[in-house]
Design an enzyme around this catalytic site. Structure first.
Site, PDB file in Angstrom:
ATOM      1  N   PHE A  64       0.775  -1.352  -0.228  1.00  0.00           N
ATOM      2  CA  PHE A  64       0.022  -0.334  -0.206  1.00  0.00           C
ATOM      3  C   PHE A  64       1.080   1.075   0.174  1.00  0.00           C
ATOM      4  O   PHE A  64       1.822   0.880  -0.179  1.00  0.00           O
ATOM      5  CB  PHE A  64      -1.189   0.151   1.183  1.00  0.00           C
ATOM      6  N   GLU A  65       0.223   2.655  -0.329  1.00  0.00           N
ATOM      7  CA  GLU A  65       0.900   3.834  -0.537  1.00  0.00           C
ATOM      8  C   GLU A  65       1.462   3.276  -1.484  1.00  0.00           C
ATOM      9  O   GLU A  65       2.941   4.379  -1.766  1.00  0.00           O
ATOM     10  CB  GLU A  65       1.306   3.941   1.030  1.00  0.00           C
TER      11      GLU A  65
END
Length: 379
Positions: free
Chosen positions: A362-363
């Site tokens: 994620f990110e």
């Protein structure tokens, strides 16, 4: 083991100690119970808000802590070393306050920001969709202009704190192309907004991740942040800071795994001596410690550049890449140190290993981080 930190002020040292105390007294005693039962820790985020730990990098004039990013990230690391799911949610909340502060009007900020930064409400970020993850420009969720505002239709995915958060940054299409996306600040009780069942994840079980479904949900025009079509710019402006948050979380997770592995290696005996005294295992622990220290150094370097007003996009990607790869390696090695016991749920290291994997995703996946870094070098 408490990390000895180089901090800029006495206030920062006191803040780190406060974070440690809360992490040890509030988070550590209940983390195993909630992660195993996959239950939400009611009251934990309110306690963090009361202590001022949900708004550290934001200006004091709006109710924030006014702290440098290097201090905020070290607080986040302390929280992650006790409970990664909670630390991720704190990072996401900080990320979700950014669009209003950076792009909201004075009237909008006065109306919503003090409540958001005061710890009374928790925020979530709704950029990803089932078919739009790293490719943010592929957003398909639509916000059609109508009298008085917009009607939103579509689905958002992978929302940390989905269904529990009080407000959501929603990025929806108001036009064509990458300049046809707008950002909206959506309350949780919006008519036409519903949430899917929580995802059945490998880790981070105590904080839900869900989809959100918008069915002709009416959002008033004053809830649009920035100008129409500015959404992608708003989304991307917060990503570098968000990546640093995940780098700090990953570092805290790796530190926790290292601490558990060292403690076990000092107790476990084979062939007449503690296993930490066997050179092969001692070298493995040394490599783990070097990886944790390196991860911390990379995120602090990027944070200090941010605090100094320098460009830090490449450094944020380096930090996210180095720290999350380190977390995956260190947590895997921690399981190895424990041997067969590490593969059971009697010890925390197997959970650390499962939790570390998502930090590489994620990110922005670590492949995306390499793309950002290589493009920076090409310039």
């Amino acid at each position: 083991m408490a990390v000895e930190r180089l901090l800029p002020t006495d206030e920062a040292r006191d803040l780190i100690q406060l974070a440690r105390d809360i992490a040890d007294k509030v988070l550590a005693p209940i983390v195993d119970e909630h992660e195993k039962a996959q239950t939400y820790p009611e009251g934990v985020f309110a306690r963090l808000g009361e202590a001022g730990l949900l708004s550290l990098p934001y200006p004091e004039e709006w109710g924030g802590g006014g702290q440098p990013y290097e201090v905020y990230l070290q607080v986040l690391e302390e929280l992650a070393a006790r409970w990664a799911a909670v630390a991720v949610a704190v990072s996401v909340h900080s990320l979700s306050c950014h669009p209003l502060l950076a792009f909201g009007t004075e009237e909008q900020k006065q109306r919503w920001l003090p409540e958001m930064l005061g710890g009374n409400t928790i925020g979530a970020y709704s950029l990803s969709e089932p078919q739009a993850g790293s490719d943010a420009a592929a957003v398909a969720c639509k916000a059609n202009p109508v009298e008085g505002g917009y009607r939103i239709n579509g689905t958002k995915a992978w929302i940390t704190h989905g269904g529990v958060a009080d407000f959501y940054n929603v990025f929806a299409r108001t036009g064509a192309g990458s300049r046809g996306i707008s950002c909206f600040l959506v309350p949780k009780d919006l008519d036409g907004l519903s949430f899917g069942k929580p995802e059945e994840k490998m880790g981070l079980h105590a904080v839900p991740t869900t989809t959100a479904h918008y069915d002709h949900a009416m959002v008033s025009e004053d809830r649009r942040l920035g100008s129409e079509g500015q959404g992608l710019q708003i989304a991307l402006s917060a990503l570098d800071a968000g990546r640093l948050g995940i780098a700090a979380v990953a570092t805290g997770l790796a530190q926790a795994a290292l601490d558990e592995a060292v403690a076990y290696a000092k107790e476990r005996t084979t062939f007449g001596k503690k296993i930490i005294d066997h050179q092969g295992l001692g070298f493995l622990l040394a490599d783990m410690a070097a990886a944790v220290d390196s991860a911390r150094a990379t995120y602090l370097d990027a944070a200090r550049r941010r605090d100094a007003g320098l460009s830090y996009s490449r450094q944020a990607s380096v930090a996210k890449l180095v720290a999350t790869d380190a977390a995956m390696k260190v947590t895997t090695d921690a399981v190895q140190v424990f041997g067969g016991s590490g593969y059971t749920r009697d010890f925390r290291v197997e959970r650390y290993m499962r939790e570390a994997k998502i930090t590489q995703i994620f990110e922005g996946t670590n492949q995306i981080q390499r793309l950002v870094i290589s493009r920076s070098l090409a310039k």
